[in-house]
Design a protein around this motif. Structure first.
Motif, PDB file in Angstrom:
ATOM      1  N   UNK B 604       0.828  -1.209   0.000  1.00 32.94           N
ATOM      2  CA  UNK B 604       0.000   0.000   0.000  1.00 32.94           C
ATOM      3  C   UNK B 604       0.859   1.254   0.000  1.00 32.94           C
ATOM      4  N   UNK B 605       1.868   1.282   0.862  1.00 33.92           N
ATOM      5  CA  UNK B 605       2.737   2.459   0.901  1.00 33.92           C
ATOM      6  C   UNK B 605       3.534   2.613  -0.390  1.00 33.92           C
ATOM      7  N   UNK B 606       3.922   1.470  -0.973  1.00 33.91           N
ATOM      8  CA  UNK B 606       4.623   1.543  -2.247  1.00 33.91           C
ATOM      9  C   UNK B 606       3.745   2.199  -3.308  1.00 33.91           C
ATOM     10  N   UNK B 607       2.469   1.802  -3.315  1.00 31.60           N
ATOM     11  CA  UNK B 607       1.533   2.374  -4.285  1.00 31.60           C
ATOM     12  C   UNK B 607       1.332   3.871  -4.020  1.00 31.60           C
ATOM     13  N   UNK B 608       1.209   4.239  -2.751  1.00 33.34           N
ATOM     14  CA  UNK B 608       1.073   5.662  -2.409  1.00 33.34           C
ATOM     15  C   UNK B 608       2.319   6.435  -2.863  1.00 33.34           C
ATOM     16  N   UNK B 609       3.482   5.818  -2.682  1.00 29.59           N
ATOM     17  CA  UNK B 609       4.729   6.472  -3.088  1.00 29.59           C
ATOM     18  C   UNK B 609       4.769   6.714  -4.592  1.00 29.59           C
ATOM     19  N   UNK B 632      -0.363  10.887   6.140  1.00 31.45           N
ATOM     20  CA  UNK B 632      -0.656   9.742   5.274  1.00 31.45           C
ATOM     21  C   UNK B 632      -1.878   9.972   4.388  1.00 31.45           C
ATOM     22  N   UNK B 633      -2.858  10.705   4.911  1.00 29.01           N
ATOM     23  CA  UNK B 633      -4.121  10.810   4.170  1.00 29.01           C
ATOM     24  C   UNK B 633      -4.298  12.134   3.426  1.00 29.01           C
ATOM     25  N   UNK B 634      -3.529  13.151   3.809  1.00 24.43           N
ATOM     26  CA  UNK B 634      -3.741  14.453   3.162  1.00 24.43           C
ATOM     27  C   UNK B 634      -2.435  15.060   2.635  1.00 24.43           C
ATOM     28  N   UNK B 635      -1.501  15.344   3.538  1.00 20.89           N
ATOM     29  CA  UNK B 635      -0.265  16.028   3.121  1.00 20.89           C
ATOM     30  C   UNK B 635       0.507  15.240   2.061  1.00 20.89           C
ATOM     31  N   UNK B 636       0.326  13.920   2.085  1.00 14.99           N
ATOM     32  CA  UNK B 636       1.029  13.068   1.132  1.00 14.99           C
ATOM     33  C   UNK B 636       0.732  13.460  -0.311  1.00 14.99           C
ATOM     34  N   UNK B 637      -0.479  13.982  -0.539  1.00 16.11           N
ATOM     35  CA  UNK B 637      -0.846  14.370  -1.905  1.00 16.11           C
ATOM     36  C   UNK B 637       0.125  15.386  -2.485  1.00 16.11           C
ATOM     37  N   UNK B 638       0.677  16.238  -1.619  1.00 11.98           N
ATOM     38  CA  UNK B 638       1.645  17.231  -2.098  1.00 11.98           C
ATOM     39  C   UNK B 638       3.045  16.648  -2.256  1.00 11.98           C
ATOM     40  N   UNK B 639       3.260  15.478  -1.678  1.00 11.81           N
ATOM     41  CA  UNK B 639       4.591  14.867  -1.772  1.00 11.81           C
ATOM     42  C   UNK B 639       4.661  13.905  -2.947  1.00 11.81           C
ATOM     43  N   UNK B 640       3.860  12.849  -2.887  1.00 12.41           N
ATOM     44  CA  UNK B 640       3.939  11.821  -3.940  1.00 12.41           C
ATOM     45  C   UNK B 640       2.756  11.912  -4.905  1.00 12.41           C
ATOM     46  N   UNK B 641       1.714  12.618  -4.484  1.00 17.20           N
ATOM     47  CA  UNK B 641       0.496  12.649  -5.294  1.00 17.20           C
ATOM     48  C   UNK B 641      -0.470  11.539  -4.911  1.00 17.20           C
ATOM     49  N   UNK B 645      -6.714   6.488   1.903  1.00 13.11           N
ATOM     50  CA  UNK B 645      -8.090   6.893   2.179  1.00 13.11           C
ATOM     51  C   UNK B 645      -8.657   5.849   3.135  1.00 13.11           C
ATOM     52  N   UNK B 646      -9.117   6.272   4.287  1.00 11.49           N
ATOM     53  CA  UNK B 646      -9.656   5.316   5.272  1.00 11.49           C
ATOM     54  C   UNK B 646     -11.163   5.496   5.349  1.00 11.49           C
ATOM     55  N   UNK B 647     -11.895   4.486   4.928  1.00  9.96           N
ATOM     56  CA  UNK B 647     -13.355   4.581   4.933  1.00  9.96           C
ATOM     57  C   UNK B 647     -13.956   3.173   5.019  1.00  9.96           C
ATOM     58  N   UNK B 648     -14.528   2.815   6.182  1.00  5.97           N
ATOM     59  CA  UNK B 648     -15.082   1.469   6.339  1.00  5.97           C
ATOM     60  C   UNK B 648     -16.324   1.209   5.472  1.00  5.97           C
ATOM     61  N   UNK B 649     -17.072   2.244   5.099  1.00  7.52           N
ATOM     62  CA  UNK B 649     -18.294   2.037   4.313  1.00  7.52           C
ATOM     63  C   UNK B 649     -17.941   1.993   2.823  1.00  7.52           C
TER      64      UNK B 649
END
Lengths: 673, 673
Positions: B604-609, B632-641, B645-649
């Motif tokens: 998962x982290x590899x994919x986020x990276x 992990x859920x927001x600021x990362x967008x400015x780093x790796x793009x 996303x954490x959502x149980x539903x």
């Protein structure tokens, strides 16, 4: 002994006294008086009552017993266990397996192995770092030099390299061999016979035993990766194999230490005993004080060298300081202590207290054992924390990424930052009113053999063997490892060591354990008359004369940093080889009484794997599985001959260690008390 | 969203339904009726009341929030946190730092990184294993063969090897390159530019970004060792660097997957789509049933081959069986599914239930995701568990240590053990009364391109790009990872996938997530008409015709095992390169909704990276640090793009993923809904 009893004993120890060092106690009172927290303060809160009334369960019993599992995203899982305190227990489900089905035995053994992966990774990446520095030096890419060519040649000979090569060629080969032992050889065929250094340094009998048990290390990164892999959910579940892997990783760790010591000695010189000082008051309020902390002394060597240059002496004076005073902390401290007799200011638990003196202008930190407590304390005082390695980044610190090719430049930057920070000192300092202790440090194996060779030039081990045989040395105990706030800090070592000395057991000390001995005055020559048994006292006096000291050798021989535990392994290996026995047969024992870090755990297992009995006074988190606890402390004797001994009371521990020494002496047909 | 709300949502999911698969529910009722525990049973106990009266805190809040620290022997430490349930909270000391001074941010980030070390070590040692098999095969030391020479040449070309070499020479070079990427090169100078496979396979723009961020992996064992080292007490404390290392280790993990897929395809053949069956009832009570489980299909290939020989067919008949029926579980299951269309019996949560049918004669287990629950269940039935790898030993199992040089011999032993165990079947079987689902499997990247090349031979990516551009494919979502008892198992994937299909999002599926889709009928061609949006439906019909199926392609393309997530990375990389954009710009998303293992975390982290948004429906243990959760859920967008996303539903999650696809399409000036 039931779980509750042994944890109570641990608690009694820390509640009897927070530290065996008066200066530490003094600074602790001062800092807590300022309303600031230390490691000791936070430890104490586990025993406070909630709102002053309700008793708390303190540290989590699930974790303390080793039955807390957080391996996967199904967890965290808690296992029902009779020894968990009631308020916690009734909050856990009534089942003796984790959700995936893991039993307490699996969970405890897996958690135990996981410590080893981290511990061995720490020492192995350290070794990789210094091996790369040696390689670059051999290739002429740094300003470091091969300082001890005799050691270089001795190591090359051990590894079987042809002596008709230049120093640089030999150094390159040694470095590449060390790198291969750490990283393995990606050719699909090599290293199946085990690490080259292990094969070269361990006695053949010991090697055979390791191979029989299938715990001969392959290369440390591979063995760590295997341990990590085994610990993944749905992998290994048999507790026996987890423990066997912990031994394998432990030996890989010891070999990483051994390679690091050898390379440090080649590059920086092999230590020899000489006098120095240990204690908080080696700080000098009139000087620019630079505390060097960590485990890789390469950069510090350059800092020490440049601090002594006219350029920086002048800079210091210009800013109003009397000069530059470098003091050591923890294991980088032990490294510069043994080679340069740079005084040792403190250990892992005194970092934050030293900063609170207000006179530490810079705190140079490479890797390992720099607690966040220290960084939080530095925010309250003027101390500048300077980190130098990518793997130990601290938010509030200045970071200089160390590169051996630019070591001089980096060292000068450190000195400039430190000198500039002297001006930012608070008006009031607060040094504890205690003089530092006298100490002798620098007992490398070579130095020990050097002294002995003055008695028997042909066979320098003979005097040692003779004195072990005749009982002048009843046994040898290595005290090693950290200092822990879970016990009467440092006091544990002091009591244990004094008990053993009384019984003519020679003590080797390393790392923070040796520092603790130093603060207790046990590295001083005067301690020999005070604490050593008659036979040992006489011998140490003779050796002191032979060494030309004019006084006895101290009763605790400071062999260096934690990395230098390898010196003790080498001495034991030489003894075992000379006597044609296994290490498990020698009257040699180990105490890492106040172990804290994962590194201490993996070195400990390495020692157990080689056949040493290893005492710890802190209770390791394995009691949730009687099976694993028994394997580590009892059944192991039938496997490797070593074992763990868990005993918070240092007097009782000393008597247990003495019993083992006696038992081993009997088996060797040596006279016993 | 507050911590309590999101955990409650997770709880609502699992309390609404235990599983989305009726056969699983049926077996679960049966097994629990027998008084036996399964993973689901143990999960449920966390929500039971103590003695039926007192509400419990269930899973430990400290662990769930990520603020339980068990790194060193001072701990375990619990941090005071407002979101911890009261009975637990008042039992912890009132302090927001661990004893060493670590803050919640440090503890959460460190615990998070630690998952990655284990995950990457798992995939890397797997890769090392298969690379060594390729090497031995190239050297003529095994009976395996280079089955797909076209793939061999394609991989060699990617790596820049001269084509004028024999297949064996190329195979040897590929194997050695993979081994170096896993283990590093112990020469002190190489690999500083990063893993060779990463440099060869990732688009240049993506590589530049990784290098800018300083997260280009060096070699997986080195990066894992660094992570382990950083996690040691007194090392890294800056949460940012922990998270950045988790990305680096994540990419190293993805590269280990990629190398493993490529080598599997070279040695065992590149999959192509064809029909098969998925469900518990692929077990046949009249036959010797061998369930193959794990992640390394090499031995299974030989088992499959020999099971089809006259020798073993006769042996099976002699003992009264109709024949030998091999069925897959988990990822070894996915491997033999994609290459041989061996039917898939179950995933990580159905292992123990399958054994309870009483018709599984042997359970062949290599590495990873074989829960102890399964071994406990096997003790209640006749099933023989056979382990084959040293790193996954199970106390009650038969162990055959696999060696590729003796693969045939080992496979025959497995068959003999299985056939002999058929006679020990209990009198009564209990298979659930549900037919298995039809499914198409085997969508390798090459197979996908193969179909597309029938539309545009010159530029096979063009039809894909055209259809993404015109919105026939609104976006692509990879569903990957495990199935978790913390949610309505498998149902999460079913709901999410149906929502996305309705909106013309093409689904790729791998591992147990793909298996879950299969049990939900979503790998069946019939599902296209039932669930796909109009545009996607039309396209899949055209592609089905082009592929010569005579019916639409299924709406979920089964790309293989978890290892084969690399196929999705390769498709995305090809798309990004063709469009000259970064992966973060593509309308491609990932859901590992029911992630369980550490491997899922590191992939998962590899994919986020790399720039993928990665959805998880289970709540990862990071909420104790709002800073880390936000990184992990927001600021990362400015780093790796990318980001988590954490959502149980799953319905809400689908709409969030659709929003991201729409947003990305807008930025590329593509039409949006």
């Amino acid at each position: 002994m039931s779980k509750l009893d042994i944890f109570k004993k641990e608690k009694r120890s820390r509640q009897s006294k927070r530290t065996g060092d008066p200066a530490t106690q003094y600074m602790l009172d001062y800092v807590e008086g300022l309303g600031l927290d230390t490691v000791f303060t936070r430890q104490k809160r586990y025993e406070e009552k909630f709102m002053g009334i309700f008793p708390k369960t303190g540290r989590c019993d699930f974790g303390s017993l080793g039955i807390c599992c957080r391996q996967c995203l199904i967890g965290p899982c808690r296992i029902w266990h009779k020894d968990v305190d009631l308020p916690l227990r009734i909050n856990a489900p009534m089942q003796t397996r984790g959700t995936c089905g893991a039993t307490a035995d699996t969970i405890v053994a897996r958690n135990w192995l996981v410590y080893h992966g981290r511990g061995c990774a720490a020492h192995s990446t350290t070794c990789k770092e210094v091996a790369e520095t040696l390689l670059k030096t051999a290739r002429g890419q740094t300003t470091y030099q091969i300082k001890d060519t005799a050691k270089l040649k001795a190591v090359a000979k051990k590894l079987g390299f042809n002596g008709n090569q230049t120093d640089e060629q030999l150094a390159e080969k040694i470095a590449l061999t060390a790198l291969s032992d750490i990283m393995g050889k990606p050719d699909g065929v090599s290293n199946k016979g085990g690490m080259t250094f292990a094969n070269a340094y361990l006695p053949p009998k010991v090697l055979s035993r390791l191979k029989e048990l299938n715990i001969m290390p392959t290369s440390s990164f591979e063995d760590v990766a295997d341990a990590d892999h085994q610990a993944v959910i749905g992998m290994m579940s048999d507790p026996y194999y987890f423990v066997m892997q912990s031994l394998k990783v432990g030996i890989a760790d010891l070999m990483a230490l051994l390679m690091t010591t050898e390379i440090h000695d080649i590059l920086l010189g092999t230590p020899a005993p000489a006098p120095t000082k240990i204690g908080m008051n080696v700080l000098d309020e009139k000087m620019v004080n630079i505390a060097v902390h960590g485990h890789i002394p390469t950069l510090c060597e350059k800092v020490i060298q440049w601090a002594d240059s006219a350029e920086f002496r002048d800079k210091a004076k210009l800013i109003g300081a009397k000069g530059i005073n470098i003091v050591g902390i923890c294991c980088t401290g032990a490294e510069v202590l043994q080679r340069h007799k740079i005084p040792l200011a403190g250990n892992n638990l005194q970092e934050d207290l030293l900063i609170a003196t207000g006179v530490v202008d810079a705190f140079l930190m490479d890797v390992q054992c720099s607690y966040p407590s220290t960084h939080a304390m530095a925010e309250q005082f003027h101390t500048k924390i300077i980190t130098t390695m990518k793997d130990a980044r601290v938010s509030m610190a200045d970071h200089l990424a160390f590169d051996p090719e630019k070591a001089d430049e980096w060292a000068k930057q450190v000195l400039d930052l430190s000198i500039n920070n002297f001006a930012k000192r608070p008006n009031k300092n607060h040094l504890p009113p205690f003089s530092p202790m006298n100490a002798i440090a620098g007992f490398s194996a070579e130095a020990c053999i050097g002294v002995l060779s003055k008695i028997d030039k042909e066979n320098p081990l003979k005097p040692l063997i003779d004195n072990v045989v005749n009982g002048n040395i009843y046994g040898v105990c290595l005290v090693a490892g950290c200092t822990s706030p879970k016990l009467a800090t440092e006091e544990t070592y002091h009591v244990l060591v004094k008990e053993l000395l009384k019984n003519n057991v020679l003590i080797l000390g390393s790392g923070c354990a040796a520092g603790a001995c130093g603060r207790g005055g046990l590295l001083d020559t005067a301690a020999t008359n005070q604490y050593a048994g008659e036979k040992l006292k006489k011998l140490l006096s003779v050796l002191g004369d032979v060494a030309g000291l004019g006084q006895p050798l101290p009763p605790v021989w400071h062999i260096g940093s934690c990395v230098d535990n390898s010196r003790a392994v080498n001495i034991a290996s030489a003894l075992a080889a000379a006597l044609n026995v296994l290490i498990k047969d020698l009257p040699v024992v180990v105490s890492a009484a106040e172990a804290v870090t994962e590194k201490a755990v993996s070195i400990g297992s390495g020692a157990v794997a080689l056949g040493f009995p290893v005492h710890v006074a802190v209770v390791p988190p394995v009691l949730g599985s009687p099976m694993v606890a028994k394997l580590l402390t009892a059944d192991m004797k039938d496997l490797t001959g070593g074992c763990f001994i868990v005993e918070p009371d240092p007097k009782i521990a000393a008597s247990q260690l003495l019993d083992i020494i006696t038992e081993r002496r009997k088996k060797l047909n040596l006279p016993v008390n």
